[in-house]
Write an enzyme that holds these catalytic residues in place. Structure first.
Site, mmCIF file in Angstrom:
data_model
loop_
_atom_site.group_PDB
_atom_site.id
_atom_site.type_symbol
_atom_site.label_atom_id
_atom_site.label_comp_id
_atom_site.label_asym_id
_atom_site.label_seq_id
_atom_site.Cartn_x
_atom_site.Cartn_y
_atom_site.Cartn_z
ATOM 1 C CD1 TRP A 25 -1.915 -2.316 2.044
ATOM 2 C CD2 TRP A 25 -2.812 -1.640 0.037
ATOM 3 N NE1 TRP A 25 -2.921 -3.187 1.585
ATOM 4 C CE2 TRP A 25 -3.471 -2.881 0.298
ATOM 5 C CE3 TRP A 25 -3.202 -0.792 -1.133
ATOM 6 C CZ2 TRP A 25 -4.374 -3.332 -0.572
ATOM 7 C CZ3 TRP A 25 -4.249 -1.366 -1.786
ATOM 8 C CH2 TRP A 25 -5.045 -2.584 -1.666
ATOM 9 C CE LYS A 53 -8.758 -3.613 3.544
ATOM 10 N NZ LYS A 53 -7.701 -2.493 3.211
ATOM 11 C CG ASP A 82 -3.168 3.804 4.100
ATOM 12 O OD1 ASP A 82 -4.707 3.525 4.852
ATOM 13 O OD2 ASP A 82 -3.051 3.105 3.327
HETATM 14 C C1 LIG Z 1 -6.961 -2.252 1.730
HETATM 15 C C2 LIG Z 1 -6.000 -1.236 2.013
HETATM 16 C C3 LIG Z 1 -6.026 0.025 1.195
HETATM 17 C C4 LIG Z 1 -6.664 0.114 -0.373
HETATM 18 O O1 LIG Z 1 -8.019 0.554 0.089
HETATM 19 P P1 LIG Z 1 -9.075 0.681 -1.278
HETATM 20 O O2 LIG Z 1 -10.372 1.259 -0.289
HETATM 21 O O3 LIG Z 1 -9.442 -0.653 -1.735
HETATM 22 O O4 LIG Z 1 -8.489 1.514 -2.066
HETATM 23 C C5 LIG Z 1 -5.036 0.929 1.290
HETATM 24 N N1 LIG Z 1 -4.114 0.751 2.305
HETATM 25 C C6 LIG Z 1 -4.216 -0.233 3.158
HETATM 26 C C7 LIG Z 1 -3.385 -0.088 4.513
HETATM 27 C C8 LIG Z 1 -5.203 -0.967 3.122
HETATM 28 O O5 LIG Z 1 -5.357 -2.008 4.101
#
Ligand SMILES: *Cc1c(COP(=O)(O)O)cnc(C)c1O
Length: 357
Positions: A99, A190, A166
């Site tokens: 990511w 998540k 993030d």
């Molecule tokens: C799943 C995830 C993403 C991607 O998220 P999307 O909503 O599918 O764009 C980005 N960063 C992390 C840490 C993730 O676990």
């Protein structure tokens, strides 16, 4: 058979949040209409949106300096919206996995991008430490939980420049000092809701500093000024998110979520470390409480497909590891009951009894 949901994302949600959301699809709060067929500008939906916002503020202790908005597009859209809004001269990134790499790739489109530290040398099995953060950066970007590799920052780091994080996969699992961040964002799917809504928590005074023109949808100020209703927001995902936040609050808030996360992680890492058939992949001090990655121990490698089948037959869902790490990954998000982890541990012990050399 009882299913134990270890999916990495979209992932397990509190049952009552799902039930309340199902009801709202049929009829919202006695209004005679489905949540899906009313305007986002009605007071009925505004209430949902406002409550979701206020609950997140309360649960995370978001200070008045920061605004909360709900957007579409997923965390991946933020990979480019962050540099779009903040990268003027140079941005710094800590490369802790897939990511982070995707975020770096997008930032490069907008300007100079420096990888300040990386754990790529060891297939991202640790969180880099002891690096110096240059003071001429517009911001430093970190990924607080690495969903694929199972590593996590357990504290809020100090940074001399604006920190952007993030937090897609560990939001609401530990107390966060939001005042240390210029921006926190993530996909809700998540730990906070269903797919389709992205949360952004941003300090208002850091906005509007870049010289490039911003398309309206990219400029966070437009979404802030319109309480996430600059355009049609993802109404149903926001509803579910509110239900999840209500549940988190009722259960005791983020501190309680953190206690449960430790309890689940202690159980499962304890078994991974004890059981001679398995071993963990991440450095112990950086192990994620959310995504617990492990593989077959040396000498037992060939049993991996067999264990997957064995676990599946006992109701374990979603424990196949990401192809970049292999083995197994048990994602243990907020809504996962301790009993599911105990069931996985029992399954590992049963497998050990049947296969130990
Ligand atoms: C799943 C995830 C993403 C991607 O998220 P999307 O909503 O599918 O764009 C980005 N960063 C992390 C840490 C993730 O676990």
């Amino acid at each position: 058979m009882k299913m134990h949901n270890f999916n990495a994302g979209p992932s397990i949600l509190p049952r009552e949040a799902i039930e309340n959301s199902a009801k709202a699809i049929l009829e919202l709060d006695g209004i005679g209409l489905s949540l899906l067929e009313i305007s986002h500008r009605t007071k009925d939906f505004e209430k949902v949106n406002d409550e979701a916002n206020a609950l997140l503020r309360e649960l995370l202790g978001v200070p008045d300096t920061h605004k909360i908005i709900f957007l579409g597009g997923g965390a991946s859209t933020q990979f480019y919206e962050v540099p779009y809004n903040f990268l003027e001269n140079k941005a710094g990134y800590i490369n802790t996995g897939v990511w982070a790499k995707k975020a770096i790739k997008e930032a490069k489109i907008f300007g100079q991008t420096e990888v300040v530290a990386s754990s790529e040398d060891k297939n991202f099995n640790y969180i880099p430490k002891g690096y110096r953060i240059p003071t001429d950066l517009d911001y430093l970007h970190i990924t607080t939980n690495n969903t694929i590799y199972g590593t996590e920052y357990h504290t809020d780091i100090d940074s001399p420049v604006m920190l952007v994080a993030d937090m897609s996969s560990d939001i609401l699992s530990r107390p966060v000092d939001v005042s240390k961040y210029g921006m926190i964002y993530g996909g809700a799917q998540k730990n906070m809701g269903p797919a389709g809504v992205t949360f952004v928590i941003v300090r208002e005074d850091v906005l509007g500093k870049v010289s490039r023109p911003l398309p309206s949808m990219v400029d966070y100020r437009n979404h802030i000024a319109n309480d996430s209703m600059f355009n049609t927001p993802p109404v149903f995902p926001i509803f579910v998110l509110r239900e999840v936040l209500k549940w988190v609050k009722k259960e005791g808030g983020v501190a309680e979520m953190n206690r449960r996360a430790h309890e689940r992680a202690d159980l499962l890492y304890g078994e991974i470390d004890r059981n001679p058939l398995f071993k963990g992949t991440a450095e112990k001090e950086d192990r994620s409480l959310m995504n617990i990655c492990f593989v077959m121990n040396d000498g037992y490698e060939e049993l991996a497909p067999e264990f997957l089948e064995f676990a599946k037959a006992r109701g374990m869902v979603g424990i196949k590891g990401h192809r970049l790490v292999g083995g197994f990954r048990a994602s243990c998000y907020n809504a996962l009951a301790k009993e599911s982890v105990q069931a996985l541990v029992a399954c590992m012990q049963e497998f050990e009894a049947a296969n130990k050399k």
